[in-house]
Scaffold this motif. Structure first.
Motif, short mmCIF file in Angstrom:
data_model
loop_
_atom_site.label_atom_id
_atom_site.label_comp_id
_atom_site.label_asym_id
_atom_site.label_seq_id
_atom_site.Cartn_x
_atom_site.Cartn_y
_atom_site.Cartn_z
N ILE A 1 10.54 3.85 -3.87
CA ILE A 1 10.29 2.43 -3.57
C ILE A 1 9.66 2.14 -2.61
CG2 ILE A 1 12.03 0.39 -2.67
CD1 ILE A 1 13.04 1.21 -5.46
N SER A 2 9.60 2.75 -1.52
CA SER A 2 8.70 2.67 -0.62
C SER A 2 6.92 2.77 -0.83
CB SER A 2 8.89 3.51 0.65
OG SER A 2 8.52 4.88 0.30
N ASN A 3 6.54 3.29 -2.03
CA ASN A 3 5.51 3.53 -2.22
C ASN A 3 4.68 2.29 -2.79
OD1 ASN A 3 2.68 4.64 -2.88
ND2 ASN A 3 3.73 6.54 -3.72
N GLU A 4 4.51 1.21 -2.14
CA GLU A 4 3.84 0.13 -2.64
C GLU A 4 2.31 0.14 -3.09
OE1 GLU A 4 3.36 -3.52 -4.04
OE2 GLU A 4 5.63 -2.55 -3.53
N GLN B 1 0.98 2.78 -4.70
CA GLN B 1 1.01 3.32 -6.02
C GLN B 1 1.50 2.25 -6.83
OE1 GLN B 1 0.00 5.82 -7.57
NE2 GLN B 1 0.83 5.97 -9.37
N ARG B 2 2.74 1.42 -6.62
CA ARG B 2 3.36 0.33 -7.35
C ARG B 2 2.51 -0.53 -7.95
NH1 ARG B 2 8.14 -1.48 -4.35
NH2 ARG B 2 8.49 -2.65 -6.09
N VAL C 1 9.38 3.63 -13.94
CA VAL C 1 8.09 3.00 -14.49
C VAL C 1 7.89 3.61 -15.88
CG1 VAL C 1 7.17 2.44 -12.20
CG2 VAL C 1 6.61 4.88 -13.32
N PHE C 2 7.17 2.48 -16.64
CA PHE C 2 6.80 2.69 -18.02
C PHE C 2 5.71 2.30 -18.45
CE2 PHE C 2 7.21 1.18 -22.56
CZ PHE C 2 7.68 2.38 -23.07
#
Length: 154
Positions: free
Chosen positions: A111-114, A116-117, A144-145
C-alpha cells in the motif's frame, strides 16, 4: 563499439548475487540468495534484466501457472531509478509470459509503495483488491492485475 544500454534480456545465474543485493536494499522482506537460486532453476519461472554499462540496473521475475503469470519481484537498483526501467521491463515481459502460456500478470504491491503503484497504473495495470496484513511486517497489499489483451477479463 559502446555497450548497449537498457536492453531487456534474460537474467543470468551469475547475476543472482547482485539481485540479492538489490533485494536487500529495496525490500523490507528480501529474497535471499538460496531462495533466488531455487526460483531461477524452476522451469516455470523467468527473470528478465536491464543492464546499464554492463551492470544490472533492474530485474523482474515471474512464475507462470496456467493462464497466470504471478509476479515474484520487480526492482530497480536505487542508483538507476527515474530512468523508466521498472515500467519498461514489465511491458516487455508480457511477450515472454505469453510465450509461456500466460494471459495476464497478477501480483501484490505494498500500500505504501506509491512509486510502484504509479508506474503500474501508467502502463495499464489495475488494483483489483486489497489483502490485509499481507506482508510479514503487517502491511496491507493491493492485488494488481494486467491482462495482456485490452478489454478482456478472466
Amino acid at each position: 563499439m559502446p555497450e548497449q544500454r537498457d536492453l531487456v534480456d534474460g537474467l543470468t545465474f551469475e547475476e543472482l548475487g547482485r539481485v540479492a543485493e538489490i533485494e536487500a536494499s529495496v525490500f523490507p522482506e528480501p529474497l535471499d540468495l538460496r531462495s533466488l537460486e531455487k526460483l531461477f532453476r524452476d522451469p516455470s519461472v523467468r527473470y528478465l534484466a536491464i543492464r546499464e554499462d554492463g551492470r544490472l540496473a533492474a530485474y523482474f521475475g515471474f512464475q507462470v501457472s496456467g493462464p497466470t503469470a504471478h509476479v515474484i519481484s520487480n526492482a530497480t537498483d536505487p542508483a538507476y531509478r527515474q530512468r523508466g526501467y521498472g515500467g519498461r521491463i514489465l511491458q516487455e515481459a508480457e511477450a515472454v509470459a505469453q510465450a509461456m502460456g500466460a494471459r495476464w500478470f497478477l501480483g501484490e504491491v505494498r500500500i505504501s509503495n506509491e512509486p510502484q503503484r504509479k508506474v503500474l497504473r501508467r502502463i495499464g495495470w489495475r488494483e483489483i483488491g486489497r489483502c490485509e496484513a499481507f506482508f510479514g511486517n503487517g502491511e496491507d497489499a493491493y492485488v494488481v492485475f494486467r491482462c495482456f489483451r485490452e478489454g478482456t477479463w478472466p
